[in-house]
Scaffold this motif. Structure first.
Motif, PDB file in Angstrom:
ATOM      1  N   ALA A  46       0.817  -0.859  -0.037  1.00  0.00           N
ATOM      2  CA  ALA A  46       0.270   0.392  -0.040  1.00  0.00           C
ATOM      3  C   ALA A  46       1.027   1.335  -0.510  1.00  0.00           C
ATOM      4  CB  ALA A  46      -0.883  -0.199   1.138  1.00  0.00           C
ATOM      5  N   GLY A  47       2.071   1.036   0.333  1.00  0.00           N
ATOM      6  CA  GLY A  47       2.906   2.638   0.589  1.00  0.00           C
ATOM      7  C   GLY A  47       2.686   3.277   1.826  1.00  0.00           C
ATOM      8  N   GLN A  48       3.565   4.164   1.746  1.00  0.00           N
ATOM      9  CA  GLN A  48       3.465   5.030   3.143  1.00  0.00           C
ATOM     10  C   GLN A  48       2.287   5.611   3.228  1.00  0.00           C
ATOM     11  OE1 GLN A  48       6.916   7.228   2.848  1.00  0.00           O
ATOM     12  NE2 GLN A  48       7.740   6.604   4.660  1.00  0.00           N
ATOM     13  N   GLU A  49       1.486   6.437   1.985  1.00  0.00           N
ATOM     14  CA  GLU A  49       0.170   6.985   1.896  1.00  0.00           C
ATOM     15  C   GLU A  49      -0.949   6.036   2.613  1.00  0.00           C
ATOM     16  OE1 GLU A  49      -1.625  10.247  -1.476  1.00  0.00           O
ATOM     17  OE2 GLU A  49      -0.295   8.564  -1.389  1.00  0.00           O
ATOM     18  N   PHE A  50      -1.005   4.882   2.818  1.00  0.00           N
ATOM     19  CA  PHE A  50      -1.864   4.253   2.267  1.00  0.00           C
ATOM     20  C   PHE A  50      -1.841   2.973   3.494  1.00  0.00           C
ATOM     21  CE2 PHE A  50      -2.460   5.435  -1.502  1.00  0.00           C
ATOM     22  CZ  PHE A  50      -3.942   6.409  -1.411  1.00  0.00           C
ATOM     23  N   ALA A  51      -1.106   2.936   3.918  1.00  0.00           N
ATOM     24  CA  ALA A  51      -0.422   1.354   5.412  1.00  0.00           C
ATOM     25  C   ALA A  51      -1.742   1.790   6.010  1.00  0.00           C
ATOM     26  CB  ALA A  51       0.940   1.293   5.278  1.00  0.00           C
ATOM     27  N   ASP A  52      -1.149   2.726   6.700  1.00  0.00           N
ATOM     28  CA  ASP A  52      -2.036   3.047   8.591  1.00  0.00           C
ATOM     29  C   ASP A  52      -3.046   3.180   8.309  1.00  0.00           C
ATOM     30  OD1 ASP A  52      -1.706   5.604   6.899  1.00  0.00           O
ATOM     31  OD2 ASP A  52      -1.400   6.715   7.801  1.00  0.00           O
ATOM     32  N   ALA A  93      -6.109   5.686  -6.535  1.00  0.00           N
ATOM     33  CA  ALA A  93      -4.826   5.661  -6.487  1.00  0.00           C
ATOM     34  C   ALA A  93      -4.410   4.204  -6.951  1.00  0.00           C
ATOM     35  CB  ALA A  93      -3.869   5.532  -5.450  1.00  0.00           C
ATOM     36  N   GLN A  94      -6.199   3.002  -6.826  1.00  0.00           N
ATOM     37  CA  GLN A  94      -6.155   2.254  -7.559  1.00  0.00           C
ATOM     38  C   GLN A  94      -5.368   1.444  -8.284  1.00  0.00           C
ATOM     39  OE1 GLN A  94     -10.140   0.630  -7.713  1.00  0.00           O
ATOM     40  NE2 GLN A  94     -10.908   2.659  -8.413  1.00  0.00           N
ATOM     41  N   GLY A  95      -5.595   1.847  -9.230  1.00  0.00           N
ATOM     42  CA  GLY A  95      -4.845   1.345 -10.643  1.00  0.00           C
ATOM     43  C   GLY A  95      -3.288   0.938 -10.156  1.00  0.00           C
ATOM     44  N   GLU A  96      -2.868   1.605  -9.851  1.00  0.00           N
ATOM     45  CA  GLU A  96      -1.079   1.586  -9.488  1.00  0.00           C
ATOM     46  C   GLU A  96      -0.965   0.347  -7.824  1.00  0.00           C
ATOM     47  OE1 GLU A  96       2.733   3.265  -6.727  1.00  0.00           O
ATOM     48  OE2 GLU A  96       0.750   4.987  -7.650  1.00  0.00           O
ATOM     49  N   LEU A  97      -2.342   0.386  -7.050  1.00  0.00           N
ATOM     50  CA  LEU A  97      -2.381  -0.916  -6.255  1.00  0.00           C
ATOM     51  C   LEU A  97      -2.750  -1.634  -6.567  1.00  0.00           C
ATOM     52  CD1 LEU A  97      -2.314  -1.109  -3.286  1.00  0.00           C
ATOM     53  CD2 LEU A  97      -4.593   0.212  -3.155  1.00  0.00           C
ATOM     54  N   ALA A  99      -1.307  -2.846  -9.454  1.00  0.00           N
ATOM     55  CA  ALA A  99      -0.509  -3.025 -10.408  1.00  0.00           C
ATOM     56  C   ALA A  99       0.524  -3.614  -8.593  1.00  0.00           C
ATOM     57  CB  ALA A  99       0.152  -2.193 -11.146  1.00  0.00           C
ATOM     58  N   ARG A 100       0.327  -3.367  -7.954  1.00  0.00           N
ATOM     59  CA  ARG A 100       1.268  -3.289  -6.995  1.00  0.00           C
ATOM     60  C   ARG A 100       0.913  -5.523  -6.604  1.00  0.00           C
ATOM     61  NH1 ARG A 100       2.371   2.184  -2.872  1.00  0.00           N
ATOM     62  NH2 ARG A 100       3.523   2.636  -4.515  1.00  0.00           N
ATOM     63  N   ILE A 101      -0.603  -4.806  -6.199  1.00  0.00           N
ATOM     64  CA  ILE A 101      -0.794  -6.150  -5.874  1.00  0.00           C
ATOM     65  C   ILE A 101      -0.501  -7.881  -6.848  1.00  0.00           C
ATOM     66  CG2 ILE A 101      -2.891  -7.581  -4.901  1.00  0.00           C
ATOM     67  CD1 ILE A 101      -4.113  -4.459  -3.809  1.00  0.00           C
ATOM     68  N   ASN A 102      -0.592  -7.216  -8.250  1.00  0.00           N
ATOM     69  CA  ASN A 102      -1.092  -8.285  -8.440  1.00  0.00           C
ATOM     70  C   ASN A 102       0.643  -9.152  -8.709  1.00  0.00           C
ATOM     71  OD1 ASN A 102      -3.103  -8.766  -9.049  1.00  0.00           O
ATOM     72  ND2 ASN A 102      -2.930  -7.334 -11.044  1.00  0.00           N
ATOM     73  N   ALA A 103       1.638  -7.451  -8.437  1.00  0.00           N
ATOM     74  CA  ALA A 103       3.181  -7.369  -8.842  1.00  0.00           C
ATOM     75  C   ALA A 103       3.797  -8.695  -7.718  1.00  0.00           C
ATOM     76  CB  ALA A 103       4.091  -7.035  -8.626  1.00  0.00           C
ATOM     77  N   PHE A 104       2.951  -8.509  -6.515  1.00  0.00           N
ATOM     78  CA  PHE A 104       3.186  -9.431  -4.657  1.00  0.00           C
ATOM     79  C   PHE A 104       2.828 -10.425  -4.917  1.00  0.00           C
ATOM     80  CE2 PHE A 104       1.373 -11.234  -1.357  1.00  0.00           C
ATOM     81  CZ  PHE A 104       2.484 -11.077  -0.761  1.00  0.00           C
ATOM     82  N   PHE A 105       1.707 -10.786  -6.230  1.00  0.00           N
ATOM     83  CA  PHE A 105       1.308 -12.500  -6.225  1.00  0.00           C
ATOM     84  C   PHE A 105       2.236 -13.437  -7.659  1.00  0.00           C
ATOM     85  CE2 PHE A 105      -2.803 -11.034  -3.783  1.00  0.00           C
ATOM     86  CZ  PHE A 105      -2.596 -12.290  -3.157  1.00  0.00           C
ATOM     87  N   GLY A 106       3.082 -11.808  -8.247  1.00  0.00           N
ATOM     88  CA  GLY A 106       3.688 -12.763  -9.445  1.00  0.00           C
ATOM     89  C   GLY A 106       3.166 -13.244 -10.771  1.00  0.00           C
ATOM     90  N   PHE A 107       0.905 -13.383 -10.271  1.00  0.00           N
ATOM     91  CA  PHE A 107       0.038 -12.823 -11.757  1.00  0.00           C
ATOM     92  C   PHE A 107      -0.909 -12.401 -11.343  1.00  0.00           C
ATOM     93  CE2 PHE A 107      -1.139 -15.707  -8.199  1.00  0.00           C
ATOM     94  CZ  PHE A 107      -2.351 -15.412  -8.253  1.00  0.00           C
ATOM     95  N   PRO A 108      -1.603 -12.276 -12.495  1.00  0.00           N
ATOM     96  CA  PRO A 108      -3.597 -11.003 -12.503  1.00  0.00           C
ATOM     97  C   PRO A 108      -4.613 -11.789 -11.502  1.00  0.00           C
ATOM     98  CG  PRO A 108      -2.921 -12.087 -14.699  1.00  0.00           C
ATOM     99  CD  PRO A 108      -2.166 -12.789 -13.967  1.00  0.00           C
ATOM    100  N   ALA A 109      -3.935 -11.597  -9.804  1.00  0.00           N
ATOM    101  CA  ALA A 109      -5.001 -11.998  -9.287  1.00  0.00           C
ATOM    102  C   ALA A 109      -6.357 -11.253  -8.703  1.00  0.00           C
ATOM    103  CB  ALA A 109      -4.073 -12.164  -7.538  1.00  0.00           C
ATOM    104  N   VAL A 110      -6.108  -9.855  -9.042  1.00  0.00           N
ATOM    105  CA  VAL A 110      -6.889  -8.703  -8.810  1.00  0.00           C
ATOM    106  C   VAL A 110      -7.449  -7.976 -10.258  1.00  0.00           C
ATOM    107  CG1 VAL A 110      -7.641  -6.415  -7.116  1.00  0.00           C
ATOM    108  CG2 VAL A 110      -6.492  -8.715  -6.469  1.00  0.00           C
TER     109      VAL A 110
END
Length: 170
Positions: A46-52, A93-97, A99-110
């Motif tokens: 989520a990054g610093q902006e949304f983690a908390d 910011a959901q488009g970037e988020l 992309a980050r989530i799918n990069a974390f999973f390693g496939f297009p999960a979301v």
């Protein structure tokens, strides 16, 4: 007499997180479609902006129809709880988020994110950063970080090394 061979089990310590994740992951996967790895890495994703102010709640996977010719895997919808007005910024910011989530999973999960506004309790209290190391311990940590080029990685190793070495000194 024949003795059955027992499977090899390495001696040593097991981290409580490994045991807990082994128990919790199947339950989370069944009930919410997410894993403890996603929850544990949420701050970085989520990054610093949304983690908390946000946390993943569940992933809803589309139902497969037996007559569906496409077959195969379909990406799901991630529901994220977010506090107050910051949900609006998260929406932008959901488009970037995604992309980050799918990069974390390693496939297009979301494929999409559903944001719900509600309080997000932070169970982990933020502590003061540890005091910097001095003397031999500081030189030892510096020596361990030789060759690390990434500044972000250097900062993370410094935080971890400082915390570990200070606990050894106590």
């Amino acid at each position: 007499m024949s003795r059955e061979a027992k499977p090899f089990r390495p001696k040593g310590e097991m981290q409580i997180a490994e045991v807990a994740n082994g128990i919790i992951d199947p339950v989370l996967a069944r009930r919410a479609g997410i894993s403890t790895a996603l929850l544990g890495s949420w701050d970085e994703i989520a990054g610093q902006e949304f983690a908390d102010c946000s946390r993943p709640e569940k992933i809803a996977w589309p139902r497969r129809d037996a007559s569906d010719d496409a077959g195969g895997y379909q990406a799901g919808t991630l529901t994220i709880a977010c506090e107050g007005a910051r949900a609006l910024f998260l929406t932008h910011a959901q488009g970037e988020l995604i992309a980050r989530i799918n990069a974390f999973f390693g496939f297009p999960a979301v494929r999409q994110i559903r944001i719900i506004q509600k309080p997000v309790s932070q169970s982990v209290k933020h502590r003061r950063p540890p005091k910097p190391l001095r003397g031999e311990e500081a030189r030892r940590l510096e020596g361990m970080m030789e060759g690390i080029e990434s500044e972000a990685l250097k900062k993370a190793v410094t935080r971890l090394g400082t915390a570990v070495l200070q606990k050894k000194m106590r």
